[in-house]
Write an enzyme that holds these catalytic residues in place. Structure first.
Site, PDB file in Angstrom:
ATOM      1  N   ASP A 219       0.831  -1.207   0.000  1.00 55.00           N
ATOM      2  CA  ASP A 219       0.000   0.000   0.000  1.00 55.00           C
ATOM      3  C   ASP A 219       0.864   1.255   0.000  1.00 55.00           C
ATOM      4  OD1 ASP A 219      -2.568  -1.355   0.228  1.00 55.00           O
ATOM      5  OD2 ASP A 219      -1.988  -1.824   2.300  1.00 55.00           O
ATOM      6  N   ASP A 236      16.329  18.818  -4.059  1.00 54.82           N
ATOM      7  CA  ASP A 236      17.239  19.935  -4.310  1.00 54.82           C
ATOM      8  C   ASP A 236      18.487  19.925  -3.445  1.00 54.82           C
ATOM      9  OD1 ASP A 236      15.911  20.420  -1.952  1.00 54.82           O
ATOM     10  OD2 ASP A 236      14.743  22.103  -2.727  1.00 54.82           O
ATOM     11  N   ASP A 256      14.748  12.606   0.277  1.00 56.24           N
ATOM     12  CA  ASP A 256      15.929  13.092  -0.434  1.00 56.24           C
ATOM     13  C   ASP A 256      17.158  12.329   0.049  1.00 56.24           C
ATOM     14  OD1 ASP A 256      17.924  14.463  -1.727  1.00 56.24           O
ATOM     15  OD2 ASP A 256      17.237  16.452  -1.125  1.00 56.24           O
ATOM     16  N   GLU A 285       5.562  12.756   7.082  1.00 59.68           N
ATOM     17  CA  GLU A 285       5.128  12.303   5.760  1.00 59.68           C
ATOM     18  C   GLU A 285       4.058  11.206   5.848  1.00 59.68           C
ATOM     19  OE1 GLU A 285       5.863  13.997   3.223  1.00 59.68           O
ATOM     20  OE2 GLU A 285       7.452  15.184   4.172  1.00 59.68           O
ATOM     21  N   MET A 302       2.641  17.958  11.784  1.00 60.25           N
ATOM     22  CA  MET A 302       2.230  18.308  10.430  1.00 60.25           C
ATOM     23  C   MET A 302       2.552  19.760  10.067  1.00 60.25           C
ATOM     24  SD  MET A 302       1.434  15.444   9.359  1.00 60.25           S
ATOM     25  CE  MET A 302       1.110  16.021   7.686  1.00 60.25           C
TER      26      MET A 302
END
Length: 371
Positions: A219, A236, A256, A285, A302
C-alpha cells in the site's frame, strides 16, 4: 549471427537486473550522530541565498527575487508559471504571496521580507505544497478559502487540515502494508526507524501497519531518491525539501537521499549542522499518506518545516484530532506516548536478495526476445 547461449543469457540477466536495482542512489544515512567529525559551521541550505533579500518590499528590483517567486510557486503561493517568466521585480503577486505565507506561519503580516519571514523561508521543509488548487491548507484557508466554487476546498476543523476532497484509505481498512525500494538496500536499523514512525500513528487510530517485502504490491512504497526522480517533484540537495508523500491512496513516500539522515542518538547534540532526524520526517510524511495536510500549529508534526538538528516525533493534540477525524480512535489509546514497533512480514520473501524479482523479469524478457 549466432544465438546467445542459455548460460550467457543468465549472466546478462544478472548484470542488467543488478544495474536496474542500483539506479537509486544510496541514502546518506548515519547510524549515530557521534560518527561525524565536529562541524560548527551554520547550515548552508538550498535556499540560504534568500537571506540576501532582507528588507525588500513592493516596487524593489533586486537580483534573486525571481528565484524567490519560483519558491513560492512551488509551494502554491503564486499561480503556476514557467520559472523563466519570473522577474526580479517585487510586484503585487509577490507581495500577496508573502502576506499569505506570513499568515500561514503565524508571522506578522507585513507584505515585505523582514528577518523573521526569511528565517522561516530558508528552513528545511516538506515538499508538499501549502496551497493546492488555490486553496490554503493552513491559517489563510480558515478565513479566506478559494473564491471559485468549482475548485476543491480544504476541509478545516480546528487547526489540522485534510486534502481536497478528503481522500482517505477506504472505509473499513484495518491494516496498511509498507515496503522499501529494494535499490536502497536499507539496514534493519533504518527500517526500524520507519516502524517506530508508523507506530506513533497506529497508537492513536484504528489503523495498523505491517512491513512487507512485496514492494510493488504494498500500500505504501518508501524510497530514497536524488534530484529529479520522475514524479514531477525533484529534490534539491541538502536542507531544501527533505521529503514528500502523496495523499491516499497513492502510497508513494520519497525522501531526499542527499540529506544527512540521523537514525539514532541525540540529533540535537550533533556536531553536524546539516543533520536531519529521520524519524521526525517520517512521522510527518506518514500523516500525508493517511490524508492530513499541513497544520499552522508549530508544535504539530504536520507543521511544514523543521530545523536541522531537531527531533519532533510526538503527535500534538492537533495531529491526533485530525487523524481520528479520518479513521476513528484506537480503543486502547489512553493518551500516553508509549509506542511499539509494528510486526514485520517476512513470509513473502524478505530473506531473498533485493534484485531477485528484477532478475526473473529481465531473464524472461531476454530469453524470449533473443532466442
Amino acid at each position: 549471427m549466432n544465438k546467445p547461449q542459455s548460460h550467457q543469457l543468465i549472466i546478462l540477466a544478472f548484470f542488467v537486473s543488478f544495474s536496474l536495482t542500483n539506479l537509486v542512489v544510496s541514502a546518506r544515512v548515519f547510524p549515530n550522530v557521534s560518527s561525524w567529525l565536529p562541524d560548527h559551521a551554520p547550515p548552508r541550505g538550498a535556499w540560504d541565498a534568500f537571506r540576501n533579500l532582507t528588507g525588500c518590499h513592493l516596487g524593489d528590483n533586486y537580483d534573486g527575487l525571481a528565484n524567490l517567486k519560483s519558491y513560492f510557486e512551488r509551494f502554491g503561493y503564486i499561480s503556476h508559471a514557467p520559472p523563466s517568466n519570473f522577474s526580479d521585480q517585487f510586484d503585487d503577486a509577490l507581495e500577496s504571496a508573502i502576506k499569505t505565507y506570513q499568515k500561514n506561519f503565524n508571522l506578522n503580516v507585513t507584505g515585505f521580507l523582514d528577518d523573521s519571514t526569511l528565517q522561516q523561508i530558508v528552513l528545511p521543509r516538506c515538499g508538499v505544497a501549502d496551497i493546492i488548487n488555490g486553496t490554503s491548507t493552513m491559517n489563510a484557508g480558515k478565513q479566506n478559502e478559494t473564491a471559485s466554487s468549482s475548485k476543491p476546498r480544504f476541509h478545516t476543523v480546528a487547526h489540522y487540515t485534510l486534502f481536497p476532497g478528503m481522500p482517505r484509505w477506504p472505509e473499513g481498512t484495518e491494516e496498511l502494508t509498507y515496503a522499501f525500494n529494494p535499490g536502497n538496500s536499507l539496514s534493519e536499523t533504518v527500517k526500524g526507524v520507519f516502524a517506530a514512525a508508523f507506530a506513533r500513528w497506529a497508537e492513536v487510530t484504528s489503523l495498523k501497519f505491517r512491513e512487507t517485502a512485496s514492494y510493488f504490491s504494498a500500500d505504501i512504497r518508501i524510497g530514497f531518491f536524488s534530484g529529479d526522480h520522475g514524479d514531477g517533484e525533484p529534490f534539491d540537495g541538502s536542507l531544501g525539501t527533505l521529503a514528500h508523500a502523496f495523499s491516499p491512496t497513492n502510497g508513494r513516500f520519497h525522501l531526499d537521499a542527499d540529506e544527512d539522515w540521523v537514525v539514532s542518538g541525540d540529533v540535537t547534540q550533533s556536531a553536524l549542522s546539516t543533520a536531519v532526524d529521520l524519524e521526525s520526517v517520517a512521522v510527518h510524511e506518514i500523516g500525508h499518506l493517511l490524508g492530513l495536510g499541513h497544520s499552522s500549529v508549530e508544535e504539530a508534526v504536520m507543521f511544514p518545516t523543521i530545523s536541522s538538528r531537531r527531533k519532533k516525533v510526538v503527535l500534538a493534540q492537533d495531529d491526533i484530532q485530525g487523524i481520528q477525524y479520518l479513521y476513528g480512535t484506537n480503543p486502547n489509546y489512553n493518551g500516553s506516548s508509549a509506542t511499539s514497533a509494528p510486526e514485520r512480514d517476512s513470509s513473502d520473501g524478505s530473506n531473498s536478495s533485493p534484485w531477485s524479482v528484477f532478475t526473473l523479469l529481465t531473464f524472461s524478457y531476454l530469453y524470449f526476445t533473443l532466442l
